[in-house]
Design a protein around this motif. Structure first.
Motif, PDB file in Angstrom:
ATOM      1  N   GLY A  97       0.780  -1.226   0.000  1.00 20.41           N
ATOM      2  CA  GLY A  97       0.000   0.000   0.000  1.00 20.41           C
ATOM      3  C   GLY A  97       0.810   1.273   0.000  1.00 20.41           C
ATOM      4  O   GLY A  97       0.239   2.373  -0.052  1.00 20.41           O
ATOM      5  N   ILE A  98       2.141   1.138   0.026  1.00 22.07           N
ATOM      6  CA  ILE A  98       3.013   2.323   0.042  1.00 22.07           C
ATOM      7  C   ILE A  98       3.743   2.420  -1.288  1.00 22.07           C
ATOM      8  O   ILE A  98       4.462   1.501  -1.686  1.00 22.07           O
ATOM      9  CB  ILE A  98       4.028   2.254   1.205  1.00 22.07           C
ATOM     10  N   GLY A  99       3.549   3.527  -1.991  1.00 19.03           N
ATOM     11  CA  GLY A  99       4.187   3.728  -3.285  1.00 19.03           C
ATOM     12  C   GLY A  99       5.309   4.738  -3.224  1.00 19.03           C
ATOM     13  O   GLY A  99       5.660   5.265  -2.156  1.00 19.03           O
ATOM     14  N   LYS A 100       5.860   5.047  -4.389  1.00 11.10           N
ATOM     15  CA  LYS A 100       7.009   5.945  -4.446  1.00 11.10           C
ATOM     16  C   LYS A 100       6.666   7.374  -4.040  1.00 11.10           C
ATOM     17  O   LYS A 100       7.507   8.105  -3.516  1.00 11.10           O
ATOM     18  CB  LYS A 100       7.623   5.927  -5.851  1.00 11.10           C
ATOM     19  N   SER A 101       5.417   7.802  -4.275  1.00  8.55           N
ATOM     20  CA  SER A 101       5.058   9.177  -3.903  1.00  8.55           C
ATOM     21  C   SER A 101       5.101   9.361  -2.397  1.00  8.55           C
ATOM     22  O   SER A 101       5.586  10.387  -1.898  1.00  8.55           O
ATOM     23  CB  SER A 101       3.670   9.524  -4.451  1.00  8.55           C
ATOM     24  N   VAL A 102       4.607   8.381  -1.657  1.00 10.00           N
ATOM     25  CA  VAL A 102       4.675   8.456  -0.192  1.00 10.00           C
ATOM     26  C   VAL A 102       6.122   8.353   0.273  1.00 10.00           C
ATOM     27  O   VAL A 102       6.558   9.075   1.174  1.00 10.00           O
ATOM     28  CB  VAL A 102       3.823   7.338   0.442  1.00 10.00           C
ATOM     29  N   GLU A 103       6.862   7.453  -0.345  1.00  9.45           N
ATOM     30  CA  GLU A 103       8.269   7.291   0.013  1.00  9.45           C
ATOM     31  C   GLU A 103       9.023   8.603  -0.162  1.00  9.45           C
ATOM     32  O   GLU A 103       9.796   9.022   0.719  1.00  9.45           O
ATOM     33  CB  GLU A 103       8.891   6.190  -0.848  1.00  9.45           C
TER      34      GLU A 103
END
Length: 250
Positions: free
Chosen positions: A11-17
């Motif tokens: 559920g965690i993508g590059k934008s959140v990262e």
């Protein structure tokens, strides 16, 4: 780099990262300390905390399969430093380009200390046990070439380790073309005996060996040895640039 990674958490993508990195939070420990001030939703923050805690446990257990199963294959290069004590640099020689119509002649494995060569008709089958020893594989174009060839020959090999095919990661920082071209661009030289040898010449060397020329096999093994030893040199020379590129692409 692995301990700065969050995209393996479901559920965690590059934008959140990237949003996490933009706060100056570049490690899992930092996130756990700063979680209350990082501008992401509370539900997502809780999910990341759980994922980080599990990831720390898995890394302590040296469990590369956990990260390999959750992380996009294009990002497996991030695990290099974390599993550097169990790395196999792998390269094969074949009689052609298609696993369905060609055979493996040589598999070379370099573990950072010694080179092991596995040769068709001599000891090739021993590679099954050897590959199982490592938690991290490094290849150049191995996702499309080397590993499919090996898998066809030895379907029992699962290849569930992390695998960095550096051909793709190098393109991100401006290194395109084949392995030999990239070596030249990075100032890595080959021996006088192997300079100019390519995959097609490697096939000819094998054919000469099969006709009884033992020196041809020695030269083929030296060529393969340089392929795998140079993979380590390339990754060492470019890893910091890969990190900088990844952190900087916010």
């Amino acid at each position: 780099m692995l301990t700065s990674t969050y995209i393996h958490i479901p559920g965690i993508g590059k934008s959140v990262e990237k949003k996490i990195w933009s706060t100056g939070t570049h490690s899992w420990e930092d996130f756990l300390e700063k979680k209350d001030i990082i501008p992401i939703a509370a539900s997502k923050s809780k999910k990341i905390c759980q994922g980080v805690e599990e990831s720390m446990e898995k890394l302590d257990a040296n469990d590369s399969e956990y990260f390999a199963s959750l992380m996009p294959s294009s990002e497996h290069w991030r695990g290099f430093r974390s599993f550097s004590d169990s790395v196999a640099y792998v390269d094969i020689e074949t009689t052609g380009l298609s696993p369905s119509s060609s055979k493996i002649t040589v598999i070379g494995i370099y573990n950072g200390k010694e080179v092991k060569s596995f040769v068709h008709g001599i000891n090739l089958d021993e590679v099954v046990e050897e590959l199982a020893k490592y938690k991290y594989l490094v290849t150049f174009n191995g996702a499309r070439f080397d590993l499919p060839f090996i898998k066809k020959e030895y379907p029992q090999i699962e290849f569930n380790q992390m695998h960095a095919d550096i051909m793709y990661s190098l393109r991100r920082i401006g290194y395109s073309g084949g392995l030999k071209k990239i070596e030249v661009n990075l100032g890595i030289s080959r021996s006088e005996d192997t300079t100019g040898i390519d995959g097609f010449e490697a096939v000819r060397l094998w054919n000469r060996y099969e006709r009884g020329n033992e020196d041809a096999l020695d030269l083929l093994l030296e060529y393969n040895r340089e392929d795998i030893v140079n993979l380590e040199k390339i990754l060492e020379l470019t890893y910091e640039d890969l990190m900088e590129h990844t952190f900087g692409s916010r």
